[in-house]
Design a protein around this motif. Structure first.
Motif, PDB file in Angstrom:
ATOM      1  N   SER A 188      51.319  58.529  15.192  1.00  0.00           N
ATOM      2  CA  SER A 188      50.612  57.989  16.358  1.00  0.00           C
ATOM      3  C   SER A 188      49.532  57.010  15.931  1.00  0.00           C
ATOM      4  CB  SER A 188      49.990  59.136  17.166  1.00  0.00           C
ATOM      5  OG  SER A 188      50.980  60.006  17.668  1.00  0.00           O
ATOM      6  N   VAL A 189      48.824  57.370  14.869  1.00  0.00           N
ATOM      7  CA  VAL A 189      47.792  56.491  14.326  1.00  0.00           C
ATOM      8  C   VAL A 189      48.396  55.141  13.946  1.00  0.00           C
ATOM      9  CG1 VAL A 189      46.332  56.145  12.302  1.00  0.00           C
ATOM     10  CG2 VAL A 189      46.248  58.306  13.538  1.00  0.00           C
ATOM     11  N   SER A 190      49.498  55.168  13.238  1.00  0.00           N
ATOM     12  CA  SER A 190      50.134  53.936  12.780  1.00  0.00           C
ATOM     13  C   SER A 190      50.654  53.102  13.946  1.00  0.00           C
ATOM     14  CB  SER A 190      51.278  54.273  11.823  1.00  0.00           C
ATOM     15  OG  SER A 190      51.909  53.104  11.357  1.00  0.00           O
ATOM     16  N   MET A 191      51.214  53.759  14.957  1.00  0.00           N
ATOM     17  CA  MET A 191      51.765  53.014  16.093  1.00  0.00           C
ATOM     18  C   MET A 191      50.669  52.277  16.848  1.00  0.00           C
ATOM     19  SD  MET A 191      54.431  54.197  19.030  1.00  0.00           S
ATOM     20  CE  MET A 191      55.750  54.147  17.811  1.00  0.00           C
ATOM     21  N   ILE A 192      49.545  52.930  17.089  1.00  0.00           N
ATOM     22  CA  ILE A 192      48.441  52.264  17.772  1.00  0.00           C
ATOM     23  C   ILE A 192      47.897  51.128  16.908  1.00  0.00           C
ATOM     24  CG2 ILE A 192      46.081  52.543  18.616  1.00  0.00           C
ATOM     25  CD1 ILE A 192      48.068  53.770  20.467  1.00  0.00           C
ATOM     26  N   SER A 193      47.782  51.370  15.620  1.00  0.00           N
ATOM     27  CA  SER A 193      47.198  50.381  14.714  1.00  0.00           C
ATOM     28  C   SER A 193      48.049  49.136  14.580  1.00  0.00           C
ATOM     29  CB  SER A 193      46.987  51.009  13.332  1.00  0.00           C
ATOM     30  OG  SER A 193      46.372  50.115  12.461  1.00  0.00           O
ATOM     31  N   THR A 194      49.360  49.269  14.702  1.00  0.00           N
ATOM     32  CA  THR A 194      50.248  48.142  14.424  1.00  0.00           C
ATOM     33  C   THR A 194      50.885  47.533  15.663  1.00  0.00           C
ATOM     34  OG1 THR A 194      52.089  49.694  14.063  1.00  0.00           O
ATOM     35  CG2 THR A 194      50.813  49.007  12.124  1.00  0.00           C
ATOM     36  N   SER A 195      50.886  48.238  16.795  1.00  0.00           N
ATOM     37  CA  SER A 195      51.623  47.755  17.962  1.00  0.00           C
ATOM     38  C   SER A 195      50.760  47.435  19.173  1.00  0.00           C
ATOM     39  CB  SER A 195      52.679  48.796  18.388  1.00  0.00           C
ATOM     40  OG  SER A 195      53.613  49.015  17.351  1.00  0.00           O
ATOM     41  N   VAL A 196      49.487  47.772  19.115  1.00  0.00           N
ATOM     42  CA  VAL A 196      48.589  47.522  20.245  1.00  0.00           C
ATOM     43  C   VAL A 196      47.633  46.403  19.869  1.00  0.00           C
ATOM     44  CG1 VAL A 196      46.801  48.519  21.731  1.00  0.00           C
ATOM     45  CG2 VAL A 196      48.760  49.895  21.049  1.00  0.00           C
ATOM     46  N   GLU A 197      47.404  45.501  20.795  1.00  0.00           N
ATOM     47  CA  GLU A 197      46.529  44.353  20.575  1.00  0.00           C
ATOM     48  C   GLU A 197      45.154  44.800  20.108  1.00  0.00           C
ATOM     49  OE1 GLU A 197      45.597  40.303  23.042  1.00  0.00           O
ATOM     50  OE2 GLU A 197      45.219  42.201  24.073  1.00  0.00           O
ATOM     51  N   ASP A 198      44.630  44.110  19.099  1.00  0.00           N
ATOM     52  CA  ASP A 198      43.324  44.503  18.585  1.00  0.00           C
ATOM     53  C   ASP A 198      42.222  44.154  19.572  1.00  0.00           C
ATOM     54  OD1 ASP A 198      43.331  41.794  18.345  1.00  0.00           O
ATOM     55  OD2 ASP A 198      42.808  41.719  16.228  1.00  0.00           O
ATOM     56  N   GLY A 199      41.032  44.679  19.299  1.00  0.00           N
ATOM     57  CA  GLY A 199      39.929  44.486  20.219  1.00  0.00           C
ATOM     58  C   GLY A 199      39.781  45.671  21.168  1.00  0.00           C
ATOM     59  N   GLN A 200      39.331  45.407  22.377  1.00  0.00           N
ATOM     60  CA  GLN A 200      39.018  46.464  23.335  1.00  0.00           C
ATOM     61  C   GLN A 200      40.214  47.359  23.639  1.00  0.00           C
ATOM     62  OE1 GLN A 200      35.642  46.676  24.914  1.00  0.00           O
ATOM     63  NE2 GLN A 200      36.547  48.695  24.900  1.00  0.00           N
ATOM     64  N   ARG A 201      41.386  46.752  23.778  1.00  0.00           N
ATOM     65  CA  ARG A 201      42.568  47.533  24.144  1.00  0.00           C
ATOM     66  C   ARG A 201      42.902  48.567  23.062  1.00  0.00           C
ATOM     67  NH1 ARG A 201      47.688  44.081  25.999  1.00  0.00           N
ATOM     68  NH2 ARG A 201      46.036  43.289  27.383  1.00  0.00           N
ATOM     69  N   ARG A 202      42.871  48.135  21.816  1.00  0.00           N
ATOM     70  CA  ARG A 202      43.174  49.061  20.731  1.00  0.00           C
ATOM     71  C   ARG A 202      42.065  50.094  20.546  1.00  0.00           C
ATOM     72  NH1 ARG A 202      44.802  46.444  15.124  1.00  0.00           N
ATOM     73  NH2 ARG A 202      46.407  45.545  16.466  1.00  0.00           N
ATOM     74  N   ASN A 203      40.813  49.660  20.700  1.00  0.00           N
ATOM     75  CA  ASN A 203      39.695  50.597  20.602  1.00  0.00           C
ATOM     76  C   ASN A 203      39.831  51.731  21.603  1.00  0.00           C
ATOM     77  OD1 ASN A 203      38.699  48.828  18.714  1.00  0.00           O
ATOM     78  ND2 ASN A 203      37.091  47.980  20.019  1.00  0.00           N
ATOM     79  N   MET A 204      40.176  51.388  22.854  1.00  0.00           N
ATOM     80  CA  MET A 204      40.328  52.418  23.875  1.00  0.00           C
ATOM     81  C   MET A 204      41.544  53.300  23.582  1.00  0.00           C
ATOM     82  SD  MET A 204      37.765  52.130  25.792  1.00  0.00           S
ATOM     83  CE  MET A 204      38.279  53.330  27.021  1.00  0.00           C
ATOM     84  N   GLY A 205      42.569  52.691  22.980  1.00  0.00           N
ATOM     85  CA  GLY A 205      43.720  53.502  22.590  1.00  0.00           C
ATOM     86  C   GLY A 205      43.341  54.558  21.575  1.00  0.00           C
ATOM     87  N   PHE A 206      42.530  54.172  20.604  1.00  0.00           N
ATOM     88  CA  PHE A 206      42.077  55.125  19.593  1.00  0.00           C
ATOM     89  C   PHE A 206      41.162  56.192  20.184  1.00  0.00           C
ATOM     90  CE2 PHE A 206      42.732  51.549  16.404  1.00  0.00           C
ATOM     91  CZ  PHE A 206      44.008  51.990  16.111  1.00  0.00           C
ATOM     92  N   SER A 207      40.297  55.771  21.107  1.00  0.00           N
ATOM     93  CA  SER A 207      39.400  56.746  21.722  1.00  0.00           C
ATOM     94  C   SER A 207      40.187  57.758  22.547  1.00  0.00           C
ATOM     95  CB  SER A 207      38.358  56.040  22.598  1.00  0.00           C
ATOM     96  OG  SER A 207      38.944  55.460  23.745  1.00  0.00           O
ATOM     97  N   CYS A 208      41.278  57.309  23.175  1.00  0.00           N
ATOM     98  CA  CYS A 208      42.128  58.246  23.931  1.00  0.00           C
ATOM     99  C   CYS A 208      42.795  59.244  22.983  1.00  0.00           C
ATOM    100  CB  CYS A 208      43.176  57.487  24.726  1.00  0.00           C
ATOM    101  SG  CYS A 208      42.524  56.566  26.139  1.00  0.00           S
ATOM    102  N   LEU A 209      43.276  58.748  21.845  1.00  0.00           N
ATOM    103  CA  LEU A 209      43.832  59.666  20.854  1.00  0.00           C
ATOM    104  C   LEU A 209      42.762  60.629  20.364  1.00  0.00           C
ATOM    105  CD1 LEU A 209      46.167  57.562  18.523  1.00  0.00           C
ATOM    106  CD2 LEU A 209      46.821  59.224  20.254  1.00  0.00           C
ATOM    107  N   GLY A 210      41.520  60.135  20.305  1.00  0.00           N
ATOM    108  CA  GLY A 210      40.425  60.967  19.834  1.00  0.00           C
ATOM    109  C   GLY A 210      40.152  62.155  20.724  1.00  0.00           C
ATOM    110  N   PHE A 211      40.207  61.977  22.065  1.00  0.00           N
ATOM    111  CA  PHE A 211      39.901  63.117  22.939  1.00  0.00           C
ATOM    112  C   PHE A 211      41.139  63.915  23.321  1.00  0.00           C
ATOM    113  CE2 PHE A 211      40.199  59.846  26.464  1.00  0.00           C
ATOM    114  CZ  PHE A 211      41.240  60.426  27.167  1.00  0.00           C
ATOM    115  N   ALA A 212      42.321  63.499  22.867  1.00  0.00           N
ATOM    116  CA  ALA A 212      43.537  64.256  23.202  1.00  0.00           C
ATOM    117  C   ALA A 212      43.453  65.675  22.667  1.00  0.00           C
ATOM    118  CB  ALA A 212      44.771  63.543  22.640  1.00  0.00           C
ATOM    119  N   GLY A 213      42.989  65.818  21.420  1.00  0.00           N
ATOM    120  CA  GLY A 213      42.897  67.145  20.815  1.00  0.00           C
ATOM    121  C   GLY A 213      41.938  68.073  21.529  1.00  0.00           C
TER     122      GLY A 213
END
Length: 549
Positions: A188-213
């Motif tokens: 999941s980490v790799s998919m967000i890092s390589t397939s989602v546009e960098d900047g705000q969109r990717r940052n929010m993607g990572f933050s969503c992965l962060g609170f999933a757990g």
């Protein structure tokens, strides 16, 4: 009345998952490609770590165009992130069910007292030991196959947990859930890092992965309490199985395929030549040995005298110099190294690993009590503040991380979290929950929630684009190790101080609180270590997660 009475592992079961991005860190290239870049030629087996402490010139970078992947559209990005979050959320949801429903589960399955530790511990044993291997496989085989396989395994193991007939079966199926988690996290980490546009969109993607757990775990506690006090614990696992199966169907349709599919012969060659199998075996052996030993010690400090525990500790410790020597050999011969020793010379990389290790140790050590005389549902409601805080902090971090220097974000979060163990150290156990423990619980997760986004944004800049899954696995391994160490050390401190107290009844709230106060002061000291690591390690790192033109 709020009274801490027994050790309980609540945040340990959160299964907090990592989320990573290759960010600028003052290293942004002037090219128009959306694919992150790293210093040095892209075909090196062991690239030297990027200097994240100093501003670098864009002329020093070589874009990894040969590893570029198609950037997803906004609509598909939302669907993909939701699918990835869902997998990790329901994996952690099972952890919440186990924690809140363990008394009912143990009674229904007639589990012996010695086995009741393992439905929770085995998850982290298998998840932690398989992370490095899963990360390496995801980088070679692709992220989509690993995520879909994790979906299937989670659905099957959750259904099997609901159908379990004895303690041995549910422990085995929980182990499979740990394997599924290890497969999903780095991919999941790799998919967000390589397939989602960098900047705000990717940052929010990572933050969503962060609170999933944490969100999944806390929902598991709350809804698990409803299930346990209502229809029973088995339907809770059936719910996870159904949801995971549905997420698998969504993933089959939405997850991007490998843009450069390889023939089967090429994959076999890559598996043989691009994965450091010896390093993976050494690290896995050490993690399994140490995790198992620490789990038994957290159950009872007396287990340190057993031959099994001593042997496992010796094996685990011996793998450390063996791993270091093997990494040096691989680097010197120009062959793939799992975690090159040269990476540890990078101040940002080392400090972030130290910070996440101690932060997860603190947050897991904080939950050494449970509320006396409350039902499963009543105890779950006490967790709601932590759930709300986790979601708000992760979303806020994703929004603000590229707007201010990262060192200030980290120091502010660590400072607030350090207040939590201090409050618990001075608490009167006869006070109500809402007088002080409520505020301690609000603050305790701030640091680790911020670090799982910020820290991994930094650590991912050390790893090439083609090994982003391995980067996520390394970071999450540090977190898993912190979990085991935190629970073990706090158990030792609490038990020893309680035994040394002058109170005759060692099971009384006053006697137990003597040990707990010592634990909370120790956790406060650990947070000071996190603060210092942030000051010295991140002081030269500016804004991160900034979108490049």
């Amino acid at each position: 009345m709020y009274q801490p009475i027994i050790h309980q592992t609540i945040w340990v079961a959160m299964g907090k998952q990592p989320s990573v991005e290759l960010t600028s860190l003052g290293l942004a290239s002037g090219t128009t490609t959306r694919t992150p870049s790293i210093s040095g030629p892209s075909n090196e087996c062991n690239p030297q770590p990027v200097n994240t402490d100093l501003e670098a010139s864009s002329d020093d970078e070589t874009p990894l165009n040969d590893e570029a992947k198609a950037i997803l559209s906004k609509g598909r990005t939302i669907v993909v992130i939701a699918q990835l979050v869902g997998v990790q959320l329901f994996s952690s949801f099972c952890n919440g069910i186990i924690v809140i429903g363990l008394p009912a589960i143990a009674k229904a399955l007639e589990m012996e007292a010695g086995l009741q530790l393992w439905p929770t511990s085995v998850f982290y044993l298998t998840a932690g030991s398989c992370l490095m291997l899963a990360g390496s496989l995801a980088d070679v085989l692709g992220t989509r196959p690993l995520i879909l396989s994790a979906n299937i395994l989670l659905a099957v193991s959750a259904l099997a947990c609901g159908l379990a007939r004895n303690g041995g079966e549910i422990i085995a199926f929980r182990g499979l859930q740990g394997v599924a988690n290890a497969m999903a996290v780095p991919a999941s980490v790799s998919m967000i890092s390589t397939s989602v546009e960098d900047g705000q969109r990717r940052n929010m993607g990572f933050s969503c992965l962060g609170f999933a757990g944490p969100l999944g775990f806390l929902l598991g506690l709350i809804l698990g309490g409803v299930f346990v006090d209502g229809v029973g614990w088995r339907p809770a696992f059936y719910l996870v199985a159904a949801a995971s199966f549905t997420l698998g169907l969504v993933g089959f349709w939405a997850l991007p395929k490998n843009s450069r599919p390889h023939p089967r012969r090429s994959i076999k060659k890559q598996l043989a030549s691009e994965i450091d199998w010896v390093g993976t075996i050494i690290s896995t052996t050490g993690l399994v040995a140490i995790s198992y030993a620490l789990a038994t010690l957290s159950a009872s400090v007396r287990n340190i005298k057993t031959a099994t525990t001593i042997s496992l500790l010796v094996v685990g410790i011996a793998t450390v110099p063996a791993f270091i020597c093997w990494m040096a050999w691989q680097e010197n011969t120009g062959k793939p190294a799992l975690i090159p020793n040269s990476f540890w010379q990078n101040l940002s990389f080392t400090s972030v690993c130290i910070m996440i290790l101690f932060s997860t140790a603190v947050i897991n050590g904080m939950e050494v009590y449970q509320v006396q005389g409350l039902s499963a549902l009543g105890a779950s409601i006490r967790i709601l503040p932590a759930l709300i805080t986790a979601v708000m902090i992760n979303i806020s971090t994703g929004y603000f991380v590229n707007r201010m220097p990262v060192v200030w974000i980290v120091l502010a979060s660590c400072g607030l979290t350090s207040i939590s163990p201090m409050l618990m150290a001075i608490i009167n156990p006869r006070w109500t929950y809402w007088k002080m423990a409520f505020f301690a619980q609000l603050l305790q997760g701030i640091s680790v929630n911020v670090l799982f986004t910020v820290g991994l944004l930094i650590i991912s800049s050390i790893f090439p684009l083609r090994t982003q899954a391995l980067g996520g696995a390394v970071f999450n391994t540090c977190a898993q190790l912190g979990t085991s160490i935190g629970l073990t050390i706090t158990s030792v401190i609490a038990d020893s101080r309680t035994a040394a107290s002058g109170i005759a009844d060692k099971t009384s709230p006053d006697a137990l609180m003597t040990g707990y106060r010592a634990v909370f002061w120790a956790l406060f000291a650990w947070m000071i270590i996190v603060l210092l690591a942030g000051v010295f390690g991140l002081r030269k790192v500016g804004k991160i997660g900034v979108k490049r033109d």
